[in-house]
Design an enzyme around this catalytic site. Structure first.
Site, mmCIF file in Angstrom:
data_model
loop_
_atom_site.group_PDB
_atom_site.id
_atom_site.type_symbol
_atom_site.label_atom_id
_atom_site.label_comp_id
_atom_site.label_asym_id
_atom_site.label_seq_id
_atom_site.Cartn_x
_atom_site.Cartn_y
_atom_site.Cartn_z
ATOM 1 N N SER A 1 0.859 -1.194 0.000
ATOM 2 C CA SER A 1 0.000 0.000 0.000
ATOM 3 C C SER A 1 0.887 1.234 0.000
ATOM 4 O O SER A 1 2.030 1.178 0.485
ATOM 5 C CB SER A 1 -0.882 0.019 1.263
ATOM 6 O OG SER A 1 -1.560 1.265 1.383
ATOM 7 N N TYR B 1 -1.664 -0.992 10.329
ATOM 8 C CA TYR B 1 -1.816 -1.197 8.881
ATOM 9 C C TYR B 1 -0.571 -0.700 8.140
ATOM 10 O O TYR B 1 0.012 -1.411 7.318
ATOM 11 C CB TYR B 1 -3.070 -0.477 8.391
ATOM 12 C CG TYR B 1 -3.370 -0.715 6.936
ATOM 13 C CD1 TYR B 1 -4.002 -1.898 6.527
ATOM 14 C CD2 TYR B 1 -3.036 0.211 5.961
ATOM 15 C CE1 TYR B 1 -4.275 -2.128 5.186
ATOM 16 C CE2 TYR B 1 -3.303 -0.008 4.618
ATOM 17 C CZ TYR B 1 -3.930 -1.185 4.239
ATOM 18 O OH TYR B 1 -4.202 -1.419 2.920
HETATM 19 P P1 NAD Z 1 -11.518 -6.023 0.363
HETATM 20 O O1 NAD Z 1 -11.935 -5.918 1.782
HETATM 21 O O2 NAD Z 1 -12.495 -5.717 -0.707
HETATM 22 O O3 NAD Z 1 -10.849 -7.445 0.077
HETATM 23 C C1 NAD Z 1 -9.982 -8.078 0.993
HETATM 24 C C2 NAD Z 1 -10.288 -9.560 1.000
HETATM 25 O O4 NAD Z 1 -9.352 -10.215 1.860
HETATM 26 C C3 NAD Z 1 -11.692 -9.867 1.541
HETATM 27 O O5 NAD Z 1 -12.396 -10.696 0.633
HETATM 28 C C4 NAD Z 1 -11.419 -10.585 2.846
HETATM 29 O O6 NAD Z 1 -12.383 -11.546 3.213
HETATM 30 C C5 NAD Z 1 -10.059 -11.226 2.570
HETATM 31 N N1 NAD Z 1 -9.378 -11.587 3.800
HETATM 32 C C6 NAD Z 1 -9.240 -10.830 4.913
HETATM 33 N N2 NAD Z 1 -8.625 -11.524 5.870
HETATM 34 C C7 NAD Z 1 -8.363 -12.751 5.364
HETATM 35 C C8 NAD Z 1 -7.738 -13.918 5.885
HETATM 36 N N3 NAD Z 1 -7.282 -13.950 7.153
HETATM 37 N N4 NAD Z 1 -7.618 -14.999 5.078
HETATM 38 C C9 NAD Z 1 -8.099 -14.979 3.811
HETATM 39 N N5 NAD Z 1 -8.700 -13.909 3.277
HETATM 40 C C10 NAD Z 1 -8.837 -12.803 4.042
HETATM 41 O O7 NAD Z 1 -10.289 -5.005 0.254
HETATM 42 P P2 NAD Z 1 -9.337 -4.611 -0.970
HETATM 43 O O8 NAD Z 1 -9.285 -3.136 -0.955
HETATM 44 O O9 NAD Z 1 -9.669 -5.326 -2.228
HETATM 45 O O10 NAD Z 1 -7.949 -5.131 -0.375
HETATM 46 C C11 NAD Z 1 -7.068 -5.991 -1.078
HETATM 47 C C12 NAD Z 1 -5.655 -5.634 -0.675
HETATM 48 O O11 NAD Z 1 -5.346 -4.322 -1.127
HETATM 49 C C13 NAD Z 1 -5.416 -5.625 0.837
HETATM 50 O O12 NAD Z 1 -4.165 -6.207 1.134
HETATM 51 C C14 NAD Z 1 -5.413 -4.153 1.168
HETATM 52 O O13 NAD Z 1 -4.687 -3.870 2.343
HETATM 53 C C15 NAD Z 1 -4.762 -3.591 -0.078
HETATM 54 N N6 NAD Z 1 -4.970 -2.159 -0.318
HETATM 55 C C16 NAD Z 1 -6.215 -1.660 -0.527
HETATM 56 C C17 NAD Z 1 -6.357 -0.298 -0.768
HETATM 57 C C18 NAD Z 1 -7.701 0.334 -1.016
HETATM 58 O O14 NAD Z 1 -7.773 1.571 -1.096
HETATM 59 N N7 NAD Z 1 -8.777 -0.421 -1.159
HETATM 60 C C19 NAD Z 1 -5.238 0.543 -0.793
HETATM 61 C C20 NAD Z 1 -3.994 -0.015 -0.579
HETATM 62 C C21 NAD Z 1 -3.853 -1.378 -0.347
#
Ligand code: NAD
Length: 248
Positions: free
Chosen positions: A137, A150
């Site tokens: 991130s 985080y």
């Molecule tokens: P999201 O919540 O839509 O998806 C995350 C998924 O991870 C969910 O389906 C959840 O059930 C799954 N998950 C959580 N804990 C888990 C576990 N212990 N075992 C298996 N699966 C698990 O969020 P997203 O935004 O698509 O996030 C995806 C990645 O992107 C993450 O690592 C997040 O930190 C990163 N990220 C997101 C953003 C943003 O703005 N959305 C920005 C930077 C980084």
């Protein structure tokens, strides 16, 4: 079809960035194992193509080892892993942090990545090929709205990407990371809904040069690039995909 004949694992594939990544890999010919916590959520998110589902908690090493074994038993190899599952706990100042939240966030975001690097890494080491793409991130590069645990977890993912790239590079296995900016997904929906209703100047969205939030598909495109042979001479890197958030 960049992934024809290739086998990929995508974690956190029931939602957001992981779901978009699995769909793109499958559309480009990969056999894809989609991984998330709940079987029902996986069933609802299964893309078209040759796909298997595996419910597992990535913070539990034994469950990850079993997942890797199941994929190898079914398809005989692993060419790409998108280590994407993640959780955030919102922002509180460090003085008010609940250390149980720290254990959860570090457990999923950092240990989850390490577990797949270890177990799928052994498979790729034997094959003499493979690629990992870890979702870090911009919060791992500079402080972000996701909070202390985080940001620390994502800085850890960037560091782990570099060290694992050194360990695995001699076996023709690449390890890279993407650093998304603000992307519209389940994780950020609440904060974006709030911003739309209350932040008329869209200060949150304009915290990047392109002045809009990103889409999961825009991160999936970068993950698939780094996982593909198009990135065959790139390893140990953390690529911001953030609309210019970290450019200013
Ligand atoms: P999201 O919540 O839509 O998806 C995350 C998924 O991870 C969910 O389906 C959840 O059930 C799954 N998950 C959580 N804990 C888990 C576990 N212990 N075992 C298996 N699966 C698990 O969020 P997203 O935004 O698509 O996030 C995806 C990645 O992107 C993450 O690592 C997040 O930190 C990163 N990220 C997101 C953003 C943003 O703005 N959305 C920005 C930077 C980084």
């Amino acid at each position: 079809m960049r992934f024809e004949g290739k086998v990929a694992i995508v974690t956190g594939a029931a939602s957001g960035i992981g779901r978009a990544t699995a769909a793109r890999l499958a559309a480009e010919g990969a056999k894809v194992c989609i991984v998330d916590r709940e079987q029902a959520a996986l069933d609802a998110a299964t893309p078209e193509g040759e796909v298997m589902t595996h419910a597992c908690d990535v913070s539990d090493e034994a469950q990850v080892e079993a997942c890797v074994k199941a994929v190898v038993e079914k398809w005989g190899r692993i060419d790409a892993v998108a280590n994407n599952a993640g959780v955030s706990r919102g922002y509180q100042p460090i003085m008010e942090n609940d250390m149980e939240d720290w254990r959860t966030v570090i457990g999923v975001n950092l240990f989850g990545v390490a577990h797949f690097l270890k177990h799928a890494g052994k498979v790729m080491q034997e094959q003499g090929s493979g690629a990992f793409v870890n979702t870090a991130s911009v919060a791992g590069i500079r402080s972000g709205a996701g909070g202390n645990a985080y940001s620390a977890s994502k800085a850890g993912v960037i560091s782990l990407t570099q060290t694992a790239a050194c360990d695995l590079g001699g076996y023709n296995v690449r390890v890279n990371a993407v650093c998304p900016g603000l992307i519209e997904t389940g994780m950020t929906k609440r904060v974006f809904d709030y911003a739309r209703d209350n932040d008329k100047e869209h200060k949150l969205g304009s915290r990047c040069e392109l002045r809009r939030y990103g889409k999961p598909e825009e991160i999936a495109a970068a993950i698939c690039f780094l996982a593909s042979d198009d990135a065959s001479y790139i390893t140990g890197q953390a690529l911001p995909v953030d609309g210019g958030n970290t450019a200013s």
